[in-house]
Write a protein that holds these residues in place. Structure first.
Motif, mmCIF file in Angstrom:
data_model
loop_
_atom_site.group_PDB
_atom_site.id
_atom_site.type_symbol
_atom_site.label_atom_id
_atom_site.label_comp_id
_atom_site.label_asym_id
_atom_site.label_seq_id
_atom_site.Cartn_x
_atom_site.Cartn_y
_atom_site.Cartn_z
ATOM 1 N N TYR A 1 0.831 -1.204 0.000
ATOM 2 C CA TYR A 1 0.000 0.000 0.000
ATOM 3 C C TYR A 1 0.868 1.257 0.000
ATOM 4 O O TYR A 1 0.507 2.261 -0.620
ATOM 5 N N VAL B 1 -6.528 2.776 -2.799
ATOM 6 C CA VAL B 1 -5.362 2.359 -1.999
ATOM 7 C C VAL B 1 -5.608 2.640 -0.522
ATOM 8 O O VAL B 1 -5.393 1.776 0.335
ATOM 9 N N ALA C 1 -6.062 -0.099 2.418
ATOM 10 C CA ALA C 1 -5.080 -0.102 3.512
ATOM 11 C C ALA C 1 -5.750 0.047 4.878
ATOM 12 O O ALA C 1 -5.394 -0.662 5.816
#
Length: 187
Positions: free
Chosen positions: A37, A176, A180
């Protein structure tokens, strides 16, 4: 000792060392998957320097915490400032006088943004490695994304290519960060 037994012992030893090496490599790979990530947010920073910070700020404003611990993300001035800077960058990018992302200040902004965001998305205790992974991704990709943007500008113009790039990068940044913060509990 006979030749046959020597070969069996050598084969067993080699097999054991191979298994040990494979376990070592798998351990390293599994340990570094946590930095994925961070590297991905570095890719986002390569095209839009403020988008990683804006997406992190939005996530924090919505009550999500990040895997890495950074006190900076808890400051209201930072949260709202990052959102404003992200919006300002999106507007400024469409201007004819906008500098290339690879000028010194553009790269510096990418290093800072990628470093902070990469650290925030790294597993707890691996913030420095996350920052390094994000920066190592952002800087070289800034040249690649600039080349792609210039190619697109030749075909569809500055504004349209910028809007398309904005949509892709914002969606990537949101994805993302969402993955994450959602994966935080699974690590």
């Amino acid at each position: 000792m006979s030749y046959a037994w020597t070969r069996v012992i050598a084969w067993t030893s080699a097999s054991t060392y191979s298994r040990m090496a494979l376990c070592f490599v798998q351990g390293k790979i599994m340990k570094n998957v946590g930095l994925l990530y961070s590297a991905l947010i570095g890719a986002v920073a390569s095209a839009r320097s403020m988008t990683p910070m804006a997406t992190l700020s939005a996530a924090r404003l919505l009550g999500h915490s990040t895997p890495g611990k950074l006190a900076l993300l808890d400051r209201p001035v930072f949260r709202f400032g990052a959102l404003l800077m992200g919006a300002g960058e999106l507007a400024g990018d469409k201007m004819k006088t906008a500098p290339d992302r690879t000028v010194f200040l553009g790269l510096l902004a990418r290093v800072a943004s990628a470093g902070i965001a990469g650290a925030a998305l790294a597993p707890h205790g691996r913030e420095r490695a996350g920052a390094a992974a994000a920066i190592a991704t952002a800087v070289p990709l800034a040249y690649v994304t600039l080349d792609a943007r210039k190619t697109a500008m030749k075909h569809i113009g500055q504004t349209r290519s910028g809007l398309i790039e904005d949509a892709l990068i914002i969606a990537g940044g949101i994805a993302v960060v969402a993955l994450a913060v959602g994966a935080k509990g699974r690590r």
